[in-house]
Design a protein around this motif. Sequence first.
Motif, PDB file in Angstrom:
ATOM      1  N   LEU A 112       0.817  -1.223   0.000  1.00  0.00           N
ATOM      2  CA  LEU A 112       0.000   0.000   0.000  1.00  0.00           C
ATOM      3  C   LEU A 112       0.847   1.269   0.000  1.00  0.00           C
ATOM      4  O   LEU A 112       0.327   2.358  -0.217  1.00  0.00           O
ATOM      5  N   ASN A 113       2.133   1.166   0.277  1.00  0.00           N
ATOM      6  CA  ASN A 113       3.036   2.298   0.180  1.00  0.00           C
ATOM      7  C   ASN A 113       2.967   2.841  -1.261  1.00  0.00           C
ATOM      8  O   ASN A 113       2.921   2.048  -2.189  1.00  0.00           O
ATOM      9  N   PRO A 114       2.896   4.156  -1.492  1.00  0.00           N
ATOM     10  CA  PRO A 114       3.245   5.267  -0.601  1.00  0.00           C
ATOM     11  C   PRO A 114       2.101   5.796   0.265  1.00  0.00           C
ATOM     12  O   PRO A 114       2.206   6.895   0.808  1.00  0.00           O
ATOM     13  N   HIS A 115       0.992   5.069   0.373  1.00  0.00           N
ATOM     14  CA  HIS A 115      -0.074   5.487   1.268  1.00  0.00           C
ATOM     15  C   HIS A 115       0.161   4.877   2.652  1.00  0.00           C
ATOM     16  O   HIS A 115       0.514   3.695   2.767  1.00  0.00           O
ATOM     17  N   PRO A 116      -0.063   5.643   3.721  1.00  0.00           N
ATOM     18  CA  PRO A 116       0.137   5.109   5.070  1.00  0.00           C
ATOM     19  C   PRO A 116      -0.825   3.960   5.369  1.00  0.00           C
ATOM     20  O   PRO A 116      -2.019   4.044   5.070  1.00  0.00           O
ATOM     21  N   ALA A 117      -0.302   2.910   5.948  1.00  0.00           N
ATOM     22  CA  ALA A 117      -1.117   1.766   6.365  1.00  0.00           C
ATOM     23  C   ALA A 117      -0.421   1.077   7.524  1.00  0.00           C
ATOM     24  O   ALA A 117       0.817   1.061   7.606  1.00  0.00           O
ATOM     25  N   PHE A 118      -1.222   0.525   8.431  1.00  0.00           N
ATOM     26  CA  PHE A 118      -0.661  -0.223   9.549  1.00  0.00           C
ATOM     27  C   PHE A 118      -1.678  -1.239  10.041  1.00  0.00           C
ATOM     28  O   PHE A 118      -2.841  -1.222   9.646  1.00  0.00           O
ATOM     29  N   VAL A 119      -1.212  -2.150  10.871  1.00  0.00           N
ATOM     30  CA  VAL A 119      -2.062  -3.209  11.418  1.00  0.00           C
ATOM     31  C   VAL A 119      -2.206  -2.988  12.913  1.00  0.00           C
ATOM     32  O   VAL A 119      -1.215  -2.739  13.618  1.00  0.00           O
ATOM     33  N   ARG A 120      -3.433  -3.094  13.386  1.00  0.00           N
ATOM     34  CA  ARG A 120      -3.722  -2.844  14.789  1.00  0.00           C
ATOM     35  C   ARG A 120      -4.636  -3.932  15.330  1.00  0.00           C
ATOM     36  O   ARG A 120      -5.538  -4.405  14.639  1.00  0.00           O
ATOM     37  N   ARG A 121      -4.418  -4.331  16.560  1.00  0.00           N
ATOM     38  CA  ARG A 121      -5.308  -5.271  17.223  1.00  0.00           C
ATOM     39  C   ARG A 121      -6.537  -4.535  17.735  1.00  0.00           C
ATOM     40  O   ARG A 121      -6.585  -3.310  17.769  1.00  0.00           O
ATOM     41  N   ASP A 122      -7.555  -5.309  18.171  1.00  0.00           N
ATOM     42  CA  ASP A 122      -8.774  -4.669  18.671  1.00  0.00           C
ATOM     43  C   ASP A 122      -8.532  -3.878  19.944  1.00  0.00           C
ATOM     44  O   ASP A 122      -9.285  -2.954  20.254  1.00  0.00           O
ATOM     45  N   ASN A 123      -7.484  -4.203  20.698  1.00  0.00           N
ATOM     46  CA  ASN A 123      -7.161  -3.413  21.886  1.00  0.00           C
ATOM     47  C   ASN A 123      -6.265  -2.218  21.549  1.00  0.00           C
ATOM     48  O   ASN A 123      -5.755  -1.548  22.430  1.00  0.00           O
ATOM     49  N   MET A 124      -6.066  -1.985  20.233  1.00  0.00           N
ATOM     50  CA  MET A 124      -5.344  -0.843  19.684  1.00  0.00           C
ATOM     51  C   MET A 124      -3.833  -0.956  19.771  1.00  0.00           C
ATOM     52  O   MET A 124      -3.116   0.040  19.580  1.00  0.00           O
ATOM     53  N   ASP A 125      -3.303  -2.149  20.037  1.00  0.00           N
ATOM     54  CA  ASP A 125      -1.871  -2.371  19.908  1.00  0.00           C
ATOM     55  C   ASP A 125      -1.474  -2.263  18.439  1.00  0.00           C
ATOM     56  O   ASP A 125      -2.130  -2.848  17.564  1.00  0.00           O
ATOM     57  N   VAL A 241      -9.322  -8.246   9.305  1.00  0.00           N
ATOM     58  CA  VAL A 241      -8.693  -9.280   8.489  1.00  0.00           C
ATOM     59  C   VAL A 241      -9.500 -10.573   8.598  1.00  0.00           C
ATOM     60  O   VAL A 241      -9.724 -11.080   9.698  1.00  0.00           O
ATOM     61  N   GLU A 242      -9.926 -11.095   7.448  1.00  0.00           N
ATOM     62  CA  GLU A 242     -10.705 -12.321   7.451  1.00  0.00           C
ATOM     63  C   GLU A 242      -9.873 -13.466   8.014  1.00  0.00           C
ATOM     64  O   GLU A 242      -8.683 -13.577   7.746  1.00  0.00           O
ATOM     65  N   HIS A 243     -10.510 -14.327   8.779  1.00  0.00           N
ATOM     66  CA  HIS A 243      -9.885 -15.472   9.454  1.00  0.00           C
ATOM     67  C   HIS A 243      -8.951 -15.057  10.594  1.00  0.00           C
ATOM     68  O   HIS A 243      -8.299 -15.913  11.195  1.00  0.00           O
ATOM     69  N   SER A 244      -8.871 -13.752  10.857  1.00  0.00           N
ATOM     70  CA  SER A 244      -8.066 -13.273  11.986  1.00  0.00           C
ATOM     71  C   SER A 244      -8.882 -12.251  12.766  1.00  0.00           C
ATOM     72  O   SER A 244      -8.565 -11.054  12.774  1.00  0.00           O
ATOM     73  N   PRO A 245      -9.958 -12.681  13.424  1.00  0.00           N
ATOM     74  CA  PRO A 245     -10.809 -11.730  14.168  1.00  0.00           C
ATOM     75  C   PRO A 245      -9.994 -10.943  15.178  1.00  0.00           C
ATOM     76  O   PRO A 245      -9.109 -11.485  15.847  1.00  0.00           O
ATOM     77  N   GLY A 246     -10.302  -9.675  15.280  1.00  0.00           N
ATOM     78  CA  GLY A 246      -9.577  -8.835  16.222  1.00  0.00           C
ATOM     79  C   GLY A 246      -8.339  -8.196  15.641  1.00  0.00           C
ATOM     80  O   GLY A 246      -7.615  -7.487  16.343  1.00  0.00           O
ATOM     81  N   LEU A 247      -8.097  -8.420  14.351  1.00  0.00           N
ATOM     82  CA  LEU A 247      -6.937  -7.844  13.670  1.00  0.00           C
ATOM     83  C   LEU A 247      -7.458  -6.917  12.574  1.00  0.00           C
ATOM     84  O   LEU A 247      -8.277  -7.324  11.751  1.00  0.00           O
ATOM     85  N   TYR A 248      -6.973  -5.667  12.571  1.00  0.00           N
ATOM     86  CA  TYR A 248      -7.502  -4.666  11.652  1.00  0.00           C
ATOM     87  C   TYR A 248      -6.379  -4.020  10.849  1.00  0.00           C
ATOM     88  O   TYR A 248      -5.322  -3.685  11.387  1.00  0.00           O
ATOM     89  N   LEU A 249      -6.640  -3.841   9.559  1.00  0.00           N
ATOM     90  CA  LEU A 249      -5.734  -3.090   8.692  1.00  0.00           C
ATOM     91  C   LEU A 249      -6.310  -1.683   8.553  1.00  0.00           C
ATOM     92  O   LEU A 249      -7.462  -1.510   8.150  1.00  0.00           O
ATOM     93  N   ILE A 250      -5.516  -0.688   8.885  1.00  0.00           N
ATOM     94  CA  ILE A 250      -5.934   0.708   8.823  1.00  0.00           C
ATOM     95  C   ILE A 250      -5.215   1.365   7.644  1.00  0.00           C
ATOM     96  O   ILE A 250      -3.978   1.324   7.569  1.00  0.00           O
ATOM     97  N   PHE A 251      -5.982   1.952   6.751  1.00  0.00           N
ATOM     98  CA  PHE A 251      -5.442   2.549   5.529  1.00  0.00           C
ATOM     99  C   PHE A 251      -5.781   4.039   5.487  1.00  0.00           C
ATOM    100  O   PHE A 251      -6.929   4.423   5.704  1.00  0.00           O
ATOM    101  N   TYR A 252      -4.788   4.876   5.242  1.00  0.00           N
ATOM    102  CA  TYR A 252      -4.965   6.325   5.170  1.00  0.00           C
ATOM    103  C   TYR A 252      -4.810   6.809   3.729  1.00  0.00           C
ATOM    104  O   TYR A 252      -3.873   6.400   3.026  1.00  0.00           O
TER     105      TYR A 252
END
Length: 260
Positions: A112-125, A241-252
């Motif tokens: 996804l670079n050059p767009h900012p993206a990161f992965v975060r857990r449901d507890n925001m880690d 993320v499918e098959h990984s509940p509680g895992l989120y991809l955040i795209f800016y």
Amino acid sequence: MSRNAAVKDFLVKHRAKLNPSDYGFSPLNRRVSGLRREEVAQLAAVSVSWYTWLEQGREISISPAALQRIGKVLKLSPVEQQYLNTMVFGNDAPHQAPTLLPAEVMAMVDALNPHPAFVRRDNMDILYWNQAAQMQIFDWSAIAEADRNSLKLMFVCPAYKQKIYQWEQAARHTIAAFRAYQAAGSNRDDFTAIVDDLTARSSEFRTMWDYHDVRKIGTGNKAIINNDGRVSHYTYTSLEVEHSPGLYLIFYLPSDQPQS
């Protein structure tokens, strides 16, 4: 905070926000703001003793319909009603956040670079990020791993805090989203540890946490203050993320809002 204590605090806070006049009750001679318990019970067609027990956090039998009526009286938003339902009835689909980040998810974030993206857990880690996120949003590698958490950063990291445009509004929004995730999550210790840590470290967090706002993050707007003082505007999307509940991809994505 226990589940019952959270239910009690949530109901009391929302009851206090209500205007008695909106329901045909006199606002005079009230020791506390908002509706009285017996007024909420009357409007929701439940017994006063039963509603009192619910607010006190006792273990009682409750139907979804009764809880829905209470939510209507309290003028809960759909997200707040879902939060209350989950806190009372539990999560029908419990999950554990993955301990290992799938390689394909990391590859997607890098792609996804050059767009900012990161992965975060449901507890925001924060677990993983690409170079654009590190350069444009925040360099998580520069801080201790234990503090790589979106909620923690809002309150304990001055370098992060100074990058957030309209910080107080953003901080309250982040807390509200954290509460929604906490209600739906099954590994409650992951959330409790963060709340306990922030409660001990930040008076600002203690104040805002007590507001008991609840809101979900799906899409929205973000404004980041650059090193030169300019404000960069983004829209963001959160995808589980499918098959990984509680895992989120955040795209800016940079937005067309004017910079200041």
